[in-house]
Design a protein around this motif. Structure first.
Motif, PDB file in Angstrom:
ATOM      1  N   SER A  10       0.956  -1.204   0.014  1.00 63.56           N
ATOM      2  CA  SER A  10       0.000   0.114  -0.096  1.00 63.56           C
ATOM      3  C   SER A  10       0.838   1.258  -0.039  1.00 63.56           C
ATOM      4  CB  SER A  10      -0.930   0.032   1.158  1.00 63.56           C
ATOM      5  OG  SER A  10      -1.829  -1.226   1.267  1.00 63.56           O
ATOM      6  N   LYS A  42      -8.085  -1.858   3.011  1.00 61.47           N
ATOM      7  CA  LYS A  42      -7.945  -0.280   2.948  1.00 61.47           C
ATOM      8  C   LYS A  42      -8.223   0.719   2.027  1.00 61.47           C
ATOM      9  CE  LYS A  42      -3.153  -2.053   5.026  1.00 61.47           C
ATOM     10  NZ  LYS A  42      -1.695  -1.793   4.847  1.00 61.47           N
ATOM     11  N   LEU A  76      -2.588  -9.489  -7.804  1.00 56.70           N
ATOM     12  CA  LEU A  76      -0.965  -9.279  -8.143  1.00 56.70           C
ATOM     13  C   LEU A  76      -0.778 -10.210  -9.238  1.00 56.70           C
ATOM     14  CD1 LEU A  76       1.739  -8.399  -7.249  1.00 56.70           C
ATOM     15  CD2 LEU A  76       1.544  -9.958  -5.297  1.00 56.70           C
TER      16      LEU A  76
HETATM   17  O1  PNS Z   1       1.003  -3.006   2.507  1.00 55.48           O
HETATM   18  P1  PNS Z   1       0.031  -3.798   2.458  1.00 55.48           P
HETATM   19  O2  PNS Z   1      -1.348  -3.264   2.664  1.00 55.48           O
HETATM   20  O3  PNS Z   1       0.225  -4.992   3.507  1.00 55.48           O
HETATM   21  O4  PNS Z   1       0.046  -4.824   1.212  1.00 55.48           O
HETATM   22  C1  PNS Z   1      -0.856  -5.826   0.759  1.00 55.48           C
HETATM   23  C2  PNS Z   1      -1.116  -5.903  -0.613  1.00 55.48           C
HETATM   24  C3  PNS Z   1      -1.330  -4.722  -1.512  1.00 55.48           C
HETATM   25  C4  PNS Z   1       0.204  -6.410  -1.492  1.00 55.48           C
HETATM   26  C5  PNS Z   1      -2.172  -7.236  -1.037  1.00 55.48           C
HETATM   27  O5  PNS Z   1      -3.230  -6.825  -0.515  1.00 55.48           O
HETATM   28  C6  PNS Z   1      -2.133  -7.529  -2.639  1.00 55.48           C
HETATM   29  O6  PNS Z   1      -1.369  -7.965  -2.907  1.00 55.48           O
HETATM   30  N1  PNS Z   1      -3.346  -6.513  -3.253  1.00 55.48           N
HETATM   31  C7  PNS Z   1      -3.420  -7.046  -4.627  1.00 55.48           C
HETATM   32  C8  PNS Z   1      -4.887  -7.871  -4.640  1.00 55.48           C
HETATM   33  C9  PNS Z   1      -4.368  -9.345  -4.509  1.00 55.48           C
HETATM   34  O7  PNS Z   1      -3.903  -9.995  -5.693  1.00 55.48           O
HETATM   35  N2  PNS Z   1      -5.124  -9.881  -3.664  1.00 55.48           N
HETATM   36  C10 PNS Z   1      -4.714 -11.446  -3.199  1.00 55.48           C
HETATM   37  C11 PNS Z   1      -3.469 -11.591  -2.403  1.00 55.48           C
HETATM   38  S1  PNS Z   1      -3.245 -13.226  -2.266  1.00 55.48           S
END
Ligand code: PNS
Length: 162
Positions: A10, A42, A76
């Protein structure tokens, strides 16, 4: 073959803890993409917009030639596939981070088996550091100069003091 790593988060806002992980990842991979991502938990609660967070990161990573900044609203795994990244780099602080990070690493591996999650243990001086802690201190008027790089300190103090 160029080894691309993605460092997702984030980054609301980027801290010395993030920068430490980014600098170390930059030594391990040919290219590191700092990915300002959407954490569904968030959404609508961030202090900085996506563009602001990207700009703050750009300013503190200017010295790293193989690092670039991007954003992504979606899975992601999808981004990793599109960019051909071979790794997700995450910083691990305390045991409390572990369960959540382990779960995400396993889910991402299932969704996109071609990338590995690489955990870098945070340096001891950043053990306690998180964007949430920085925001809380700044909102209450505390000194955050030991937590965020000097070049972005005024922007963060101004925003959180509002
Ligand atoms: O800094 P953070 O908020 O802990 O990061 C979390 C983040 C943004 C890396 C995670 O929520 C994420 O990968 N979000 C993208 C959506 C996704 O792929 N979600 C499934 C993850 S298993």
């Amino acid at each position: 073959m160029r080894r691309i790593a993605v460092c997702p988060g984030s980054f609301d806002p980027v801290t010395y803890g993030h920068l430490d992980i980014i600098e170390r990842a930059a030594k391990l991979f040919d290219k590191v993409i700092i990915l300002v991502s959407f954490n569904p938990k968030k959404r609508n609660t961030t202090a900085f917009t996506i563009e602001e967070r990207m700009e703050l990161i750009l300013r503190v990573t200017g010295h790293l030639e193989n690092v670039c900044v991007d954003c992504h609203d979606g899975l992601l795994a999808e981004y990793l596939e599109r960019t051909g990244a071979c790794a997700i780099v995450k910083g691990l602080r305390a045991v409390s981070d572990f369960e959540y990070e382990f779960q995400m690493a396993l889910a991402n591996k299932k969704l996109y088996p071609n990338a590995e999650t690489v955990f870098l243990t945070t340096s001891s001086e950043n053990m306690y550091l998180s964007s949430s802690v920085v925001k809380e201190i700044a909102v209450l008027g505390g000194d955050i100069s030991g937590f965020v790089p000097a070049e972005i300190l005024p922007d963060i103090v101004r925003r959180l003091g509002e």
